[in-house]
Enzyme design. Structure first.
Site, PDB file in Angstrom:
ATOM      1  CB  THR A  15      -0.869   0.049   1.273  1.00 37.30           C
ATOM      2  OG1 THR A  15       0.007   0.159   2.394  1.00 37.30           O
ATOM      3  CG2 THR A  15      -1.708  -1.193   1.426  1.00 37.30           C
ATOM      4  CD  GLU A  41      -5.031  -2.497   2.356  1.00 34.68           C
ATOM      5  OE1 GLU A  41      -5.460  -2.025   1.289  1.00 34.68           O
ATOM      6  OE2 GLU A  41      -4.440  -1.811   3.212  1.00 34.68           O
ATOM      7  CE  LYS A  96     -18.218  13.119  14.051  1.00 36.06           C
ATOM      8  NZ  LYS A  96     -17.886  12.196  15.092  1.00 36.06           N
ATOM      9  CD1 TRP A 108     -18.124  12.805  10.084  1.00 32.81           C
ATOM     10  CD2 TRP A 108     -19.227  10.883   9.784  1.00 32.81           C
ATOM     11  NE1 TRP A 108     -17.449  11.831  10.765  1.00 32.81           N
ATOM     12  CE2 TRP A 108     -18.103  10.646  10.594  1.00 32.81           C
ATOM     13  CE3 TRP A 108     -20.053   9.809   9.449  1.00 32.81           C
ATOM     14  CZ2 TRP A 108     -17.790   9.380  11.082  1.00 32.81           C
ATOM     15  CZ3 TRP A 108     -19.745   8.566   9.933  1.00 32.81           C
ATOM     16  CH2 TRP A 108     -18.625   8.349  10.750  1.00 32.81           C
TER      17      TRP A 108
HETATM   18  P1  ADP Z   1      -3.715   3.959  -1.823  1.00 36.18           P
HETATM   19  O1  ADP Z   1      -4.637   5.046  -2.347  1.00 36.18           O
HETATM   20  O2  ADP Z   1      -3.327   4.148  -0.402  1.00 36.18           O
HETATM   21  O3  ADP Z   1      -2.632   3.600  -2.769  1.00 36.18           O
HETATM   22  P2  ADP Z   1      -5.534   1.968  -2.686  1.00 36.18           P
HETATM   23  O4  ADP Z   1      -5.172   2.173  -4.089  1.00 36.18           O
HETATM   24  O5  ADP Z   1      -5.652   0.626  -2.167  1.00 36.18           O
HETATM   25  O6  ADP Z   1      -4.559   2.642  -1.741  1.00 36.18           O
HETATM   26  O7  ADP Z   1      -6.803   2.843  -2.451  1.00 36.18           O
HETATM   27  C1  ADP Z   1      -7.938   2.390  -1.814  1.00 36.18           C
HETATM   28  C2  ADP Z   1      -8.797   3.543  -1.426  1.00 36.18           C
HETATM   29  O8  ADP Z   1      -9.092   4.382  -2.542  1.00 36.18           O
HETATM   30  C3  ADP Z   1     -10.130   3.128  -0.908  1.00 36.18           C
HETATM   31  O9  ADP Z   1     -10.060   2.731   0.443  1.00 36.18           O
HETATM   32  C4  ADP Z   1     -10.950   4.391  -1.108  1.00 36.18           C
HETATM   33  O10 ADP Z   1     -10.719   5.331  -0.096  1.00 36.18           O
HETATM   34  C5  ADP Z   1     -10.372   4.955  -2.370  1.00 36.18           C
HETATM   35  N1  ADP Z   1     -11.223   4.587  -3.511  1.00 36.18           N
HETATM   36  C6  ADP Z   1     -11.043   3.592  -4.384  1.00 36.18           C
HETATM   37  N2  ADP Z   1     -12.021   3.574  -5.307  1.00 36.18           N
HETATM   38  C7  ADP Z   1     -12.862   4.596  -5.007  1.00 36.18           C
HETATM   39  C8  ADP Z   1     -14.081   5.111  -5.571  1.00 36.18           C
HETATM   40  N3  ADP Z   1     -14.631   4.592  -6.654  1.00 36.18           N
HETATM   41  N4  ADP Z   1     -14.658   6.148  -4.947  1.00 36.18           N
HETATM   42  C9  ADP Z   1     -14.130   6.713  -3.848  1.00 36.18           C
HETATM   43  N5  ADP Z   1     -12.987   6.285  -3.288  1.00 36.18           N
HETATM   44  C10 ADP Z   1     -12.351   5.242  -3.846  1.00 36.18           C
END
Ligand code: ADP
Length: 543
Positions: free
Chosen positions: A185, A331, A437, A442
């Site tokens: 990640t 994940e 918040k 929210w």
């Molecule tokens: P990182 O951004 O830390 O590299 P990831 O690529 O695994 O990690 O990103 C996952 C996160 O991206 C999700 O937990 C969510 O917050 C955000 N995310 C992914 N797809 C969407 C979506 N379609 N709409 C809003 N948020 C999204």
């Protein structure tokens, strides 16, 4: 009593064998640093994966060894996916856009024995080499003619490594729980964490991705993964496409280049493409400026961050392309939800509201939302809660972590805040750490950003919470103007009236030249908050 069916293992080797046996002539077309249109077949690709597996064995690779890649989407990276995983090694894809210290940390944590790198990353690796003590050699993904001069120790040319190896390999019978791939990640808080995917999870996820209300891939299609192969296995496209025998089209280092993407889509008859919102902004801009169309393209999958309505609208109205909104995370391999086509007879505003949601859970993923005490909240589309998931392609524990990543009752907490409506549609409100918040309630920054992005003068928008004397926090909108536009902040804020609850409207709007982005192309709220750490609301500013 047990069932009496064959105990065949769910492995990527089975995907490879199926593609070899049934679709040997399907094509893989790539843009690479050394060739703008490399073209060959699945049969060629898997023969070369076998050569790679032989070469790695000759180098002394042992089962479970991690092989790192720093590479764009192209055929050599595809060969690495199968040559490593199917021979019992772990394909560790590394995001080259991370900070160099993070790359060194990740390589060290994974104890990668070899790194396979695109030529353009040689200088980056030269600077890091003294810190990469686990690495025994660097393989440059090119041919002899394009080998760069370099001070890297044990430097090998990929084509030379493969050259003398046989095109057959005695692929081992792997247990389906064997590790196949590793992806870290991006570590916006603390050090990056490794997610270790098993063969079984990858195969089940492949089935999930292929479902009719998900990617719905057919063998007659051509698929363009603009989502990088270094990020969550390009959403598993390199596994799902061979499973159905479709054509794969790889954009190489040109992911953000509207011209290359549009050429590849037109010339290769691409029917479906997948990527994060920013790449679509680049493509749509190019199409607008050149008055071009994409006749073959039928749908795009947008995920990784919330898809603004402006992207969906422009794709559909100007190009007849349907946009599917998807949500997931590293994940989760990454598929969580996928928004299918809305029914044709749904009135426009209802269709829009539905399509802006992230969609229902893919079969294989269970979702729930819980309050701060861990109590499940109703799926009424109104209650917000921390989103938790479970399923066979969801991480149970991070690589080399001593403890489980799950809650006491076995759920994985996604770090997202969301609603789930009675039809099961997920609506992501925010990441937990980005939640605003105000007066104890929210406010969804994602919804506010969508609102701002709907304005023609706005190219990009982000909303962050800024501390406020009376309300604890209030939303601040930061926008990047569209080319040539000079948006008036007051008019931008006025445009929110009637579209969101009055108390959600940001208290101020700031125009910026650009927004900070993460290594995966998302807006970095963390960096934005740091940039605005000294921001004061207009009424708090000294006269
Ligand atoms: P990182 O951004 O830390 O590299 P990831 O690529 O695994 O990690 O990103 C996952 C996160 O991206 C999700 O937990 C969510 O917050 C955000 N995310 C992914 N797809 C969407 C979506 N379609 N709409 C809003 N948020 C999204």
């Amino acid at each position: 009593m047990n069932g009496l069916m064959m105990p065949s293992q769910l492995t990527l080797t089975a995907v490879m064998r199926h593609a070899q046996a049934n679709f040997p002539g399907s094509e893989i077309v790539s843009f690479t640093a050394d060739n703008p249109t490399h073209r060959y077949t699945y049969a060629d690709a898997f023969a070369r994966s076998a050569q790679l597996a032989n070469a790695l064995q000759a180098l002394g690779a042992r089962p479970g060894d991690r092989v790192g890649t720093l590479a764009w989407n192209d055929y050599r990276h595809f060969e690495l996916y199968y040559g490593t995983s199917c021979s019992g090694l772990v394909c560790h894809t590394i995001n080259p856009r991370l900070f160099p210290e993070q790359i060194a940390y990740i390589v060290g944590h994974a104890e990668d024995r070899w790194l396979f790198i695109d030529p353009m990353f040689v200088p980056l690796l030269e600077a890091l080499a003294p810190k990469l003590s686990s690495v025994e050699g660097f393989v440059v993904l090119t041919d002899r003619a394009h080998m760069p001069d370099s001070t890297l120790p044990n430097l090998v040319c990929y084509e030379e490594l493969l050259e003398s190896q046989p095109t057959g390999f005695d692929w081992p019978s792997l247990d389906e729980n064997t590790a196949a791939a590793l992806c870290y990640t991006s570590g916006t808080t603390g050090n990056p964490k490794g997610v270790l995917y098993s063969h079984r999870a990858m195969v089940l996820h492949t089935y999930g991705v292929l479902m009719p209300d998900v990617f719905a891939l057919k063998g007659s299609e051509a698929v363009l993964p603009v989502v990088p192969m270094f990020h969550v296995n390009a959403w598993s496209i390199p596994y799902a496409v061979p499973a159905v025998g479709a054509k794969l089209v790889f954009p190489g280092p040109k992911m953000a280049c509207g011209e290359t993407l549009s050429r590849l889509i037109r010339e290769e008859g691409v029917t479906i493409a997948a990527g994060v919102p920013t790449v679509w902004l680049a493509l749509l801009k190019y199409l607008r400026e050149t008055d071009s169309t994409l006749p073959s393209l039928n749908r795009v999958v947008v995920g990784g961050s919330a898809c603004p309505w402006s992207i969906m609208e422009e794709f559909e109205q100007q190009h007849g392309v349907y946009t599917h909104h998807a949500w997931g995370m590293t994940e989760m391999s990454p598929l969580g939800t996928y928004n299918p086509r809305v029914p044709e007879d749904l009135p426009g505003d209802q269709a829009k509201a539905l399509r802006l949601k992230q969609g229902p859970a893919a079969f294989g993923v269970e979702m729930r939302i819980v309050d701060e005490q861990g109590q499940p909240q109703p799926h009424d589309g109104i209650a917000f809660g921390a989103l938790q998931v479970r399923g066979p392609w969801i991480c149970e524990r991070y690589y080399r972590a001593a403890e489980s990543a799950l809650t006491d009752d076995g759920w994985f907490d996604t770090g997202d805040v969301a609603t789930i409506d009675p039809r099961g549609y997920l609506g992501i409100t925010d990441r937990t750490k980005d939640v605003i918040k105000s007066g104890g309630e929210w406010i969804s920054s994602i919804e506010l950003e969508n609102c701002a992005m709907a304005l023609d003068e706005v190219a990009e928008a982000a909303v962050i919470g800024i501390s406020h004397e009376k309300w604890a926090e209030r939303p601040l909108l930061v926008i990047v103007p569209a080319p040539g536009a000079e948006p008036d902040p007051q008019k931008v804020l006025a445009a929110f009236e009637g579209n969101v609850a009055k108390w959600w409207i940001p208290d101020d709007c700031v125009v910026a030249e650009e927004l900070p982005h993460t290594a995966t192309g998302k807006i970095s709220k963390k960096d934005l908050r740091e940039q605005f750490a000294n921001y004061r609301w207009p009424e708090e500013q000294p006269a």
